[in-house]
Design a protein around this motif. Structure first.
Motif, short mmCIF file in Angstrom:
data_model
loop_
_atom_site.label_atom_id
_atom_site.label_comp_id
_atom_site.label_asym_id
_atom_site.label_seq_id
_atom_site.Cartn_x
_atom_site.Cartn_y
_atom_site.Cartn_z
N ARG A 90 0.83 -1.21 0.00
CA ARG A 90 0.00 0.00 0.00
C ARG A 90 0.86 1.26 0.00
O ARG A 90 0.62 2.20 -0.76
CB ARG A 90 -0.93 0.00 1.21
N ARG A 91 1.90 1.27 0.82
CA ARG A 91 2.76 2.44 0.89
C ARG A 91 3.52 2.65 -0.42
O ARG A 91 3.67 3.79 -0.88
CB ARG A 91 3.75 2.29 2.04
N ALA A 92 4.00 1.57 -1.01
CA ALA A 92 4.71 1.69 -2.28
C ALA A 92 3.79 2.23 -3.37
O ALA A 92 4.19 3.07 -4.19
CB ALA A 92 5.28 0.34 -2.69
N LEU A 93 2.56 1.78 -3.37
CA LEU A 93 1.60 2.22 -4.38
C LEU A 93 1.28 3.70 -4.22
O LEU A 93 1.30 4.47 -5.19
CB LEU A 93 0.33 1.38 -4.27
N ARG B 18 -5.61 9.42 -9.05
CA ARG B 18 -6.06 10.49 -8.15
C ARG B 18 -6.77 9.87 -6.95
O ARG B 18 -7.92 10.18 -6.65
CB ARG B 18 -7.02 11.44 -8.87
N PRO B 19 -6.09 8.97 -6.21
CA PRO B 19 -6.79 8.19 -5.20
C PRO B 19 -7.26 9.02 -4.01
O PRO B 19 -6.50 9.81 -3.45
CB PRO B 19 -5.73 7.16 -4.76
N GLU B 20 -8.51 8.84 -3.67
CA GLU B 20 -9.05 9.42 -2.44
C GLU B 20 -8.90 8.42 -1.30
O GLU B 20 -8.45 8.77 -0.20
CB GLU B 20 -10.52 9.78 -2.63
N LYS B 21 -9.25 7.16 -1.57
CA LYS B 21 -9.14 6.10 -0.58
C LYS B 21 -8.88 4.78 -1.30
O LYS B 21 -9.26 4.61 -2.45
CB LYS B 21 -10.43 5.98 0.25
N LEU B 22 -8.27 3.85 -0.58
CA LEU B 22 -8.10 2.49 -1.06
C LEU B 22 -8.90 1.54 -0.18
O LEU B 22 -9.02 1.74 1.02
CB LEU B 22 -6.62 2.06 -1.01
N THR B 23 -9.43 0.49 -0.80
CA THR B 23 -10.01 -0.59 0.00
C THR B 23 -8.88 -1.35 0.68
O THR B 23 -7.72 -1.25 0.29
CB THR B 23 -10.78 -1.58 -0.90
N PRO B 24 -9.19 -2.14 1.70
CA PRO B 24 -8.17 -3.06 2.22
C PRO B 24 -7.68 -3.97 1.10
O PRO B 24 -8.46 -4.46 0.29
CB PRO B 24 -8.93 -3.84 3.30
N LEU B 25 -6.37 -4.20 1.04
CA LEU B 25 -5.80 -5.03 0.00
C LEU B 25 -5.97 -6.51 0.34
O LEU B 25 -6.17 -6.88 1.50
CB LEU B 25 -4.31 -4.71 -0.19
N LEU B 26 -5.88 -7.35 -0.69
CA LEU B 26 -6.00 -8.80 -0.53
C LEU B 26 -4.78 -9.48 -1.12
O LEU B 26 -4.30 -9.08 -2.19
CB LEU B 26 -7.26 -9.31 -1.25
N LEU B 27 -4.29 -10.49 -0.44
CA LEU B 27 -3.21 -11.32 -0.96
C LEU B 27 -3.81 -12.61 -1.46
O LEU B 27 -4.33 -13.42 -0.69
CB LEU B 27 -2.18 -11.59 0.14
N SER B 28 -3.77 -12.80 -2.79
CA SER B 28 -4.44 -13.94 -3.43
C SER B 28 -3.43 -14.95 -3.95
O SER B 28 -2.35 -14.59 -4.40
CB SER B 28 -5.31 -13.45 -4.60
N ARG B 29 -3.84 -16.21 -3.91
CA ARG B 29 -3.01 -17.30 -4.41
C ARG B 29 -3.85 -18.19 -5.32
O ARG B 29 -4.98 -18.54 -4.99
CB ARG B 29 -2.47 -18.12 -3.24
#
Length: 219
Positions: free
Chosen positions: A60-63, A74-85
């Motif tokens: 998230r920080r890198a992005l 132009r991000p206002e907010k991000l959803t919680p990220l998911l780690l998928s396999r």
């Protein structure tokens, strides 16, 4: 507009994430899918834990620190990220992402690839457009950003394992066409600055960009 961010994470960072992910517990990915998507989703997702959260926070920080992501989303907010396999036989059938997630409007979707494409077959992110589907398999550490309005799928993995981080952004600029105009302005201004353009020209373009932001933000 599809935008690839190359080298969002370094090879060392990706390697550390893969090592950490190998120690995580995964559950059924259908738990986070919407009603219609649940029927076509067959993957694993990392279950909540401090180790998983540390991985996702690093991504998230890198992005958010990446200038091209800022200009394009132009991000206002991000959803919680998911780690998928995705392991052999797993897939995510054709679907459109939910319009609302975690109380946010999903304007843009993104996939951060964590597996070397030489280590797995299949597992392409396939995005529908007006002519033909686009298959996307990026290098580990690269990210693809695309409109959440698209139909897309992950093709079945036939060898190896595909690991990725996915998420969604609510933009300050709701309209896709407006985001593209602002992105083009950003890129043009940056190029002109590098070429030593006259200050008066840069000032006028910067004023146009700022006024368009005022006009379109929150629209």
């Amino acid at each position: 507009m599809l935008i690839a961010l190359t080298g969002l994470l370094s090879p060392a960072e990706v390697g550390a994430i893969r090592d950490a992910a190998g120690k995580l517990e995964f559950g059924d990915g259908r738990a986070t899918a919407g009603r219609r998507a649940r029927a076509v989703k067959a993957n694993d997702q990392a279950l909540p834990s401090p180790a998983r959260d540390a991985i996702l926070e690093k991504a998230r920080r890198a992005l958010l620190a990446h200038p091209v992501f800022q200009a394009a989303a132009r991000p206002e907010k991000l959803t919680p990220l998911l780690l998928s396999r995705y392991r052999v036989g797993q897939t995510y059938g054709l679907h459109v992402d939910d319009a609302l997630m975690q109380g946010l409007r999903t304007d843009l979707s993104f996939t951060l690839f964590l597996s070397d494409p030489a280590t797995y077959d299949g597992g392409a992110l396939e995005i529908e457009d007006n002519y033909a589907p686009r298959e996307i398999r990026l290098n580990a550490g690269d990210l693809i950003l695309y409109p959440s309005t698209t139909l897309h799928r992950v093709t079945p993995v036939t060898r190896g394992e595909r690991l990725a981080i996915v998420g969604w952004a609510q933009s300050f600029i709701r309209g896709q066409e407006q985001r593209e105009v602002l992105f083009d302005l950003d890129q043009s201004i940056a190029t002109l600055e590098q070429e030593g353009a006259q200050r008066v020209l840069l000032d006028r373009l910067s004023r146009a960009r700022s006024n368009l932001l005022r006009l379109w933000a929150g629209a």
